[in-house]
Design a protein around this motif. Structure first.
Motif, short mmCIF file in Angstrom:
data_model
loop_
_atom_site.label_atom_id
_atom_site.label_comp_id
_atom_site.label_asym_id
_atom_site.label_seq_id
_atom_site.Cartn_x
_atom_site.Cartn_y
_atom_site.Cartn_z
N ASP A 133 0.83 -1.35 -0.11
CA ASP A 133 0.11 0.07 0.20
C ASP A 133 0.97 1.38 0.16
OD1 ASP A 133 -2.27 -1.59 0.16
OD2 ASP A 133 -2.66 -1.04 2.16
N SER A 134 1.91 1.24 0.73
CA SER A 134 2.75 2.81 0.94
C SER A 134 3.31 2.97 -0.34
CB SER A 134 3.58 2.43 2.16
OG SER A 134 4.30 1.74 2.16
N TYR A 135 3.72 2.10 -0.81
CA TYR A 135 4.53 2.24 -2.13
C TYR A 135 3.71 2.75 -3.18
CZ TYR A 135 6.73 1.35 -6.92
OH TYR A 135 7.40 1.51 -8.02
N LEU A 136 2.51 2.02 -3.35
CA LEU A 136 1.31 2.58 -4.57
C LEU A 136 0.70 3.98 -4.04
CD1 LEU A 136 -0.40 -0.84 -4.86
CD2 LEU A 136 1.27 0.29 -6.31
N ILE A 137 0.64 4.14 -2.81
CA ILE A 137 0.16 5.29 -2.40
C ILE A 137 0.86 6.71 -2.53
CG2 ILE A 137 -0.54 7.06 -0.48
CD1 ILE A 137 -1.75 4.15 0.84
N ASN A 138 2.45 6.20 -2.38
CA ASN A 138 3.38 7.25 -2.57
C ASN A 138 3.56 7.47 -4.29
OD1 ASN A 138 5.48 9.28 -2.18
ND2 ASN A 138 7.14 7.46 -3.08
N CYS A 139 3.22 6.34 -5.12
CA CYS A 139 3.39 6.66 -6.50
C CYS A 139 2.22 7.40 -7.08
CB CYS A 139 3.59 5.29 -7.15
SG CYS A 139 5.13 4.30 -6.83
N LEU A 140 1.02 7.04 -6.49
CA LEU A 140 -0.06 8.00 -6.78
C LEU A 140 -0.16 9.14 -6.52
CD1 LEU A 140 -2.49 4.93 -6.40
CD2 LEU A 140 -1.85 5.91 -8.59
N ASP A 141 0.29 9.33 -5.00
CA ASP A 141 0.41 10.95 -4.76
C ASP A 141 1.72 11.23 -3.90
OD1 ASP A 141 -0.31 13.23 -3.62
OD2 ASP A 141 -2.11 12.45 -2.56
N ARG A 142 2.39 11.82 -5.01
CA ARG A 142 4.00 11.73 -4.38
C ARG A 142 3.87 12.74 -3.17
NH1 ARG A 142 7.05 8.15 -6.57
NH2 ARG A 142 6.72 7.95 -8.94
N GLY A 143 4.76 12.31 -2.34
CA GLY A 143 5.25 13.28 -1.04
C GLY A 143 3.90 12.87 0.08
N ILE A 144 2.85 12.27 -0.15
CA ILE A 144 1.77 12.15 0.92
C ILE A 144 2.42 11.60 1.89
CG2 ILE A 144 0.60 10.16 -0.09
CD1 ILE A 144 -2.13 11.43 0.89
N ARG A 145 2.29 12.09 3.30
CA ARG A 145 2.52 11.29 4.41
C ARG A 145 1.41 10.71 5.20
NH1 ARG A 145 5.41 15.80 7.98
NH2 ARG A 145 3.18 16.56 7.88
N SER A 146 1.67 9.62 5.83
CA SER A 146 0.82 8.97 6.52
C SER A 146 0.49 9.51 7.92
CB SER A 146 1.16 7.46 6.85
OG SER A 146 2.51 7.49 7.86
N MET A 147 1.41 10.33 8.39
CA MET A 147 0.84 11.05 9.67
C MET A 147 1.14 12.72 9.42
SD MET A 147 -0.02 8.82 11.70
CE MET A 147 0.44 9.22 13.39
N ILE A 148 0.33 13.41 9.97
CA ILE A 148 0.61 15.02 9.77
C ILE A 148 0.64 15.34 11.24
CG2 ILE A 148 -0.46 15.02 7.57
CD1 ILE A 148 -3.04 15.94 8.80
N ASP A 149 0.98 16.70 11.36
CA ASP A 149 1.18 17.36 12.54
C ASP A 149 -0.17 17.78 13.18
OD1 ASP A 149 3.83 17.60 12.25
OD2 ASP A 149 3.98 19.70 11.60
N GLY A 150 -0.32 17.30 14.22
CA GLY A 150 -1.34 17.60 15.04
C GLY A 150 -1.99 19.01 15.46
N GLU A 151 -3.14 19.53 15.34
CA GLU A 151 -3.45 20.81 15.60
C GLU A 151 -3.88 20.94 16.95
OE1 GLU A 151 -2.99 23.33 13.17
OE2 GLU A 151 -1.85 21.66 12.08
N ASP A 152 -3.76 19.79 17.82
CA ASP A 152 -4.41 19.80 19.30
C ASP A 152 -3.40 20.69 19.92
OD1 ASP A 152 -5.18 19.29 21.71
OD2 ASP A 152 -5.25 17.10 21.58
#
Length: 180
Positions: free
Chosen positions: A66-85
């Motif tokens: 999954d992670s390889y395909l996701i990165n190929c389909l949407d370059r640079g997308i991260r599984s985690m992002i900075d929280g706004e809490d």
């Protein structure tokens, strides 16, 4: 003028719980070369592979994680992002103040000042990371505080694309299992 024809397979995946219809366009240009375009709810992702051994796009897609395909389909997308809490960010800053105090990197009075400032912060991350901030907390994480390991949360865009990739993989598996 050179004209090349290729075969395109289209899959339309429906009746998936909590997911709009997914359209998949698969083009095998030649053995080991092809691309895939996936659309769902007005968004689209596409990727081209030019070196898949002698596999088809379908075989390649099923074999990849999954992670390889996701990165190929949407370059640079991260599984985690900075929280706004803000509360989680305040706790993170307080933990760093305690760590630096334990290691004697800061004095007791400076630690107390930073602690009090952190407790009263409306947006602690902006206070610490903003280049125009006058806060003494700016010194806490050094010259690049935005690179500190701030609390993070799962990226909903990544999770959404991951669900779509998994559904597409399952649909492709089903089409590969059906004799032509």
């Amino acid at each position: 003028m050179k004209i090349t024809q290729s075969t395109i397979q289209q899959l339309v995946i429906t009746d998936v719980k909590s997911l709009d219809p997914v359209k998949v366009m698969i083009e095998n240009i030649q053995p080991g070369v092809g691309n895939i375009t996936i659309t769902c709810f007005g968004k689209s992702w596409t990727s081209y592979w030019g070196a898949m051994s002698d596999q088809t796009i379908q075989e390649f897609f099923v074999d990849c994680n999954d992670s390889y395909l996701i990165n190929c389909l949407d370059r640079g997308i991260r599984s985690m992002i900075d929280g706004e809490d803000n509360e989680a960010n305040i706790q993170f800053v307080k933990a760093e103040i305690c760590r630096q105090r334990r290691e004697r990197d800061i004095e007791r009075l400076e630690a107390r000042e930073w602690w009090d400032e952190a407790e009263d912060a409306v947006d602690i991350k902006d206070l610490v990371c903003s280049w125009h901030s006058n806060s003494t907390l700016c010194k806490l994480f050094g010259d690049e505080p935005w690179h500190a390991n701030w609390p993070s949360v799962p990226n909903p865009d990544y999770e959404y694309l991951e669900r779509i990739v998994q559904v597409v993989r399952e649909a492709i598996k089903q089409t590969l299992a059906v004799p032509a």
